[in-house]
Design a protein around this motif. Structure first.
Motif, mmCIF file in Angstrom:
data_model
loop_
_atom_site.group_PDB
_atom_site.id
_atom_site.type_symbol
_atom_site.label_atom_id
_atom_site.label_comp_id
_atom_site.label_asym_id
_atom_site.label_seq_id
_atom_site.Cartn_x
_atom_site.Cartn_y
_atom_site.Cartn_z
ATOM 1 N N UNK A 182 4.728 39.675 81.546
ATOM 2 C CA UNK A 182 5.398 40.941 81.823
ATOM 3 C C UNK A 182 5.152 41.374 83.263
ATOM 4 N N UNK A 208 2.725 33.004 65.630
ATOM 5 C CA UNK A 208 1.728 32.276 66.417
ATOM 6 C C UNK A 208 2.149 32.144 67.878
ATOM 7 N N UNK A 209 3.464 32.072 68.051
ATOM 8 C CA UNK A 209 3.991 31.880 69.397
ATOM 9 C C UNK A 209 3.603 33.032 70.323
ATOM 10 N N UNK A 210 3.586 34.253 69.788
ATOM 11 C CA UNK A 210 3.415 35.410 70.662
ATOM 12 C C UNK A 210 2.005 35.972 70.674
ATOM 13 N N UNK A 249 5.844 31.468 78.133
ATOM 14 C CA UNK A 249 6.458 32.797 78.112
ATOM 15 C C UNK A 249 6.197 33.456 79.453
ATOM 16 N N UNK A 285 -2.365 38.731 76.359
ATOM 17 C CA UNK A 285 -2.098 39.151 77.735
ATOM 18 C C UNK A 285 -2.075 40.677 77.830
ATOM 19 N N UNK A 286 -1.411 41.316 76.854
ATOM 20 C CA UNK A 286 -1.341 42.778 76.862
ATOM 21 C C UNK A 286 -2.725 43.377 76.661
ATOM 22 N N UNK A 297 2.655 32.415 80.451
ATOM 23 C CA UNK A 297 1.650 32.308 79.400
ATOM 24 C C UNK A 297 1.931 31.036 78.622
ATOM 25 N N UNK A 298 0.877 30.297 78.315
ATOM 26 C CA UNK A 298 1.063 29.073 77.529
ATOM 27 C C UNK A 298 1.113 29.439 76.058
ATOM 28 N N UNK A 299 2.300 29.483 75.513
ATOM 29 C CA UNK A 299 2.429 29.911 74.130
ATOM 30 C C UNK A 299 2.174 28.754 73.167
ATOM 31 N N UNK A 314 6.749 28.015 65.949
ATOM 32 C CA UNK A 314 6.254 26.670 66.187
ATOM 33 C C UNK A 314 6.448 25.776 64.971
ATOM 34 N N UNK A 370 -0.278 34.804 72.263
ATOM 35 C CA UNK A 370 -0.668 34.720 73.666
ATOM 36 C C UNK A 370 -0.143 35.917 74.464
ATOM 37 N N UNK A 371 1.007 36.436 74.040
ATOM 38 C CA UNK A 371 1.551 37.629 74.699
ATOM 39 C C UNK A 371 0.688 38.830 74.342
ATOM 40 N N UNK A 394 10.998 36.432 69.179
ATOM 41 C CA UNK A 394 11.374 37.778 69.574
ATOM 42 C C UNK A 394 11.110 38.004 71.052
ATOM 43 N N UNK A 399 6.135 44.329 69.688
ATOM 44 C CA UNK A 399 7.218 44.779 68.827
ATOM 45 C C UNK A 399 7.216 43.947 67.539
ATOM 46 N N UNK A 400 7.608 44.588 66.450
ATOM 47 C CA UNK A 400 7.715 43.938 65.148
ATOM 48 C C UNK A 400 6.365 43.463 64.603
ATOM 49 N N UNK A 442 -4.739 43.101 79.815
ATOM 50 C CA UNK A 442 -4.281 44.083 80.787
ATOM 51 C C UNK A 442 -4.815 45.474 80.443
ATOM 52 N N UNK A 475 3.304 31.880 56.464
ATOM 53 C CA UNK A 475 2.772 31.152 57.616
ATOM 54 C C UNK A 475 1.758 31.981 58.421
ATOM 55 N N UNK A 487 6.414 49.056 77.053
ATOM 56 C CA UNK A 487 4.973 48.792 77.142
ATOM 57 C C UNK A 487 4.316 49.479 78.336
ATOM 58 N N UNK A 488 5.002 49.674 79.453
ATOM 59 C CA UNK A 488 4.355 50.400 80.562
ATOM 60 C C UNK A 488 3.970 51.828 80.177
#
Lengths: 191, 594
Positions: B405, A100-102, B402, A108-109, B24-26, B74, A104-105, B384, A26-27, A112, A137, A78-79
């Motif tokens: 899912x 940068x934080x996400x 994090x 992961x997606x 997850x290691x963010x 971060x 990793x998310x 977010x 998202x975003x 998958x 940034x 997301x499903x």
């Protein structure tokens, strides 16, 4: 040729038509990228609201009629993505380079998605937009590609990463042209 | 209530293959130099842009370098120096202006610093407390020069030992030992008025009259003078004051101030009190714990308490204890997980073994291993992402994880309890007619049956006793009952027949007295057996030693008949044997002539 195109239409797609799936967190700017593609050069920035479920957009790029499925990136939708894996010929994965934080998310997606039985064995080209390059940034597209671990995650597919800015359209056309070319050559080899 | 001791039962998951992590290691910065506690971390959308920020009150070294830090993702976006040690950080909406930006409140010493738009906005000072009149008088006398520093010191010392709460100035003064320092201290401070101020120990928020997420909230503070204050967010006046028997250290607040609210307070005396609107007597709703409290969280109507004795306890809001879990290491902090998108509720427990255990109810569902001991953690929306866990370690590291899912926390009891097979029904056969009749008979004649049984039992006992008495009177037993002749006899038969060897063992069981003038003889059926020696003279028996006497017995009968043989130990000039041994002879094998 006429016989072959009829054969192709039997299998569900015409010569110059393709479905692409637009996914990402998202975003990250999926709808904004599609807005830009739809409007072309006469770009009027509009306020984009978070997509609910999905939006379907039709457009033409590099001589291909493209049907784009703009999926919502919110966690609860997301499903839904996997329902469209079967019938897509190309995937656009949008990453917010400034978040940068996400990353990793997003990774992961992606992992998958790549492991999903509907996609695992197919050679579907994946285009990555390292979006929001205008942000102060934001990290470079190379950095995004290493953070996402694209080399490790994707094994049997064509992929390409483009730095983009969906607001003024930088890099969008470059990416879409690459995707359209790969899809076209894929279709040609199938015939 | 049940107690599960994890210290004694190692977690079984260690044995099985490692499962893919649920987190997850963010982000991981081991050298972020953030030193803080759970109360000093919060996550909030302070710029009203949907991008939630991480707000940390950094304790620095504990006396210097204390800062309020705000992270966007971060990146550090703001830093404000705090003068005194921060004890709590919360964000709250103090007005209804658009855009809805919450204010940050930092508790530090007797003050609350309010920041809006990342800038200092207001400083609230707790109302001063009454100064002890005697103490004030003393300082006045110093001011007028009527007493010297030594008298002042002595008097203050006396007051402190009497249990009077002194002002900070007097306490500081008592710490001084050098005369020069004392005089200088008095010179500097004697002209300023004496004030007694308390220190804020804990900080929380309470919605004022609406329950929306962005409704105006009051601040709730616990102080060192054993009180709870509720502050009005707009005027910063004290709306309510409540007194406690001890110093509050952890607060948990629900409800709305104008409607109905409940403040659960964990105190330094190891008790948890519940304060409600309009309830004066707080001692009624008190949970007493056996150990000091290191953390308290509330999930709906249950209160989770972490104690210094390595236990995690769960109580209902009414104070009833539900369960206790004993943890393998001491607890550093706890945090609650209420992840609404997935309806996942759990308790995170950070341990001094550099692990964070995730408990769903009383079941351990996950273990997060970290490089260092986690001293502070907060779960919530960051950036977010809804399921983010922010952790600070004791060496100043910052870890952000994090929740995946796909993560699912199975409520598997990894910690003992009855095995699952206990719940499997056994294939019990149907009751037969005989069983039913018997059961019926037992029910009807229970009393008679019991009496019959009792009578038979007594008869049996009586018979036994009679036989025993008879044996004693006839010295038919192998151990002598005569105290003057303490002897023990045992005999054994060797061989298969027709010739047997009989060994008689005699032992003098007295401590010092030797036995003399004893003889052994046998009583047997001479038609059946033939003894080679029918009489054995016994030498003097030295106490404690075992003497063996042997004789051969021939069986005269080849029909497979056997009889008993008696061994008598006799004393000279006495007709009754001292002891008797009865040997039942084995059946003899027939003599086979080859």
């Amino acid at each position: 040729m006429g016989f072959l195109s009829r054969l192709a239409s039997l299998f569900g797609f015409k010569k110059n038509e393709a479905n692409i799936l637009v996914v990402g967190l998202d975003n990250s700017g999926k709808s904004t990228i599609l807005n830009f593609l739809k409007q072309g050069d006469k770009n009027v920035p509009v306020d984009t609201v978070p997509t609910i479920g999905l939006n379907v957009e039709k457009m033409k790029a590099a001589n291909i009629e493209i049907t784009a499925f703009d999926m919502s990136g919110q966690g609860r939708y997301r499903p839904l993505w996997e329902q469209y894996y079967k019938e897509c010929q190309g995937i656009i994965f949008v990453v917010d380079s400034s978040d940068k934080l996400r990353v990793v998310v997003a990774r992961d997606e992606l992992e998958r998605m790549m492991k999903h039985p509907d996609l695992e064995r197919r050679n579907v080209p994946v285009l990555f937009f390292a979006n929001k390059m205008d942000k102060r940034d934001a990290v470079s597209s190379v950095k995004v590609s290493t953070l996402m671990g694209l080399n490790e995650v994707i094994h049997n597919k064509n992929w390409h990463i483009v730095a983009s800015n969906a607001i003024n359209g930088d890099g969008i056309d470059e990416g879409i042209t690459w995707l359209a070319d790969v899809m076209k050559s894929n279709m040609a080899t199938k015939k | 209530m049940s107690t599960v001791d994890l210290a004694k039962q190692p977690v079984q998951e260690n044995k099985s293959e490692p499962k893919p992590s649920k987190w997850l290691d963010a982000y991981h910065d081991p050298v972020a130099s953030l030193y803080t506690f759970t109360q000093c971390i919060t996550l909030s959308d302070i710029q009203a842009d949907g991008d939630w920020k991480l707000i940390i009150a950094d304790l620095g070294s504990g006396s210097t370098n204390m800062k309020l830090k705000v992270y966007k993702g971060t990146d550090l976006i703001s830093e404000n120096t705090i003068i005194d040690l921060p004890t709590g950080v919360v964000t709250f909406y103090m007005d209804t202006h658009e855009p809805r930006t919450p204010a940050i409140a930092v508790a530090s010493g007797p003050f609350i610093y309010i920041y809006k738009n990342l800038r200092p906005y207001f400083k609230f000072t707790l109302p001063p407390l009454e100064v002890n009149s005697m103490e004030e008088d003393l300082w006045n006398q110093v001011k007028e020069g009527r007493i010297n520093v030594y008298v002042l010191r002595e008097m203050l010392e006396g007051m402190r030992t009497d249990g009077t709460t002194l002002t900070v100035r007097s306490l500081r003064y008592l710490q001084l030992t050098d005369a020069g320092d004392m005089i200088q201290f008095c010179e500097v401070y004697k002209n300023s008025p004496l004030k007694r101020q308390t220190v804020i120990t804990s900080l929380n928020t309470l919605k004022k009259s609406m329950s929306e997420d962005d409704a105006i909230s009051c601040l709730v503070l616990g102080t060192e003078d054993k009180s709870i204050y509720v502050l009005d967010p707009e005027a910063f006046t004290v709306l309510a004051t409540m007194n406690l028997p001890s110093v509050p250290v952890f607060l948990s607040v629900t409800g709305m101030f104008d409607v109905e609210y409940r403040i659960v307070v964990a105190c330094r005396n190891g008790c948890i009190y519940t304060l409600k609107r309009g309830v004066e007597d707080i001692s009624k709703n008190c949970i007493e714990l056996s150990s000091q409290i290191v953390g308290m969280e509330r999930l709906n109507k249950t209160i989770y308490v972490a104690c210094m004795d390595q236990t995690l306890k769960c109580f209902t809001s009414k104070g009833k204890k539900m369960w206790t879990v004993k943890l393998p290491k001491s607890i550093t902090t706890i945090e609650v997980v209420d992840y609404k998108p997935r309806g996942f509720k759990a308790i995170l427990v950070a341990l001094s073994s550099a692990e964070v255990h995730v408990y769903k109810e009383k079941y351990l569902v996950d273990i997060i291993k970290t490089d260092d001991i986690v001293t502070a953690m907060r779960f919530g929306r960051f950036g977010r992402e809804d399921g983010t866990l922010v952790m600070c370690t004791s060496s100043g590291g910052l870890l952000i994880k994090i929740l995946k899912r796909s993560a699912s926390f199975e409520e598997k009891d990894m910690s003992g309890g009855p095995p699952a097979s206990q719940n499997v029904k056994l294939n019990v056969p149907k009751k037969t007619k005989l069983f039913v009749d018997q059961a019926l008979r037992e029910r009807e004649n229970g009393v008679t049956m019991h009496r019959t049984f009792q009578r038979d039992l007594y008869l049996l006992r009586l018979n036994t006793a009679r036989q025993y008495a008879k044996a004693l009177s006839n010295s038919m037993n192998p151990i002598s009952t005569d105290p003057s002749e303490p002897l023990k006899l045992s005999a054994q038969i060797q061989g298969i027949g027709p010739t047997f060897k009989l060994t008689v063992n005699l032992q003098n069981t007295s401590l010092s007295q030797a036995s003399t003038k004893l003889h052994i003889t046998f009583d047997y059926d001479d038609k059946l057996y033939n003894f080679r020696r029918t009489y054995i003279p016994v030498p003097m028996l030295v106490p404690g030693l075992n003497y063996a006497f042997e004789t051969y017995i021939e069986c005269l009968n080849d029909k497979g008949v056997s009889d008993t043989v008696k061994v008598y130990v006799l004393r000279e000039n006495k007709s009754v044997p001292i002891i008797t041994g009865v040997i039942s002879m084995p059946v003899s094998e027939t003599l086979v002539v080859v």
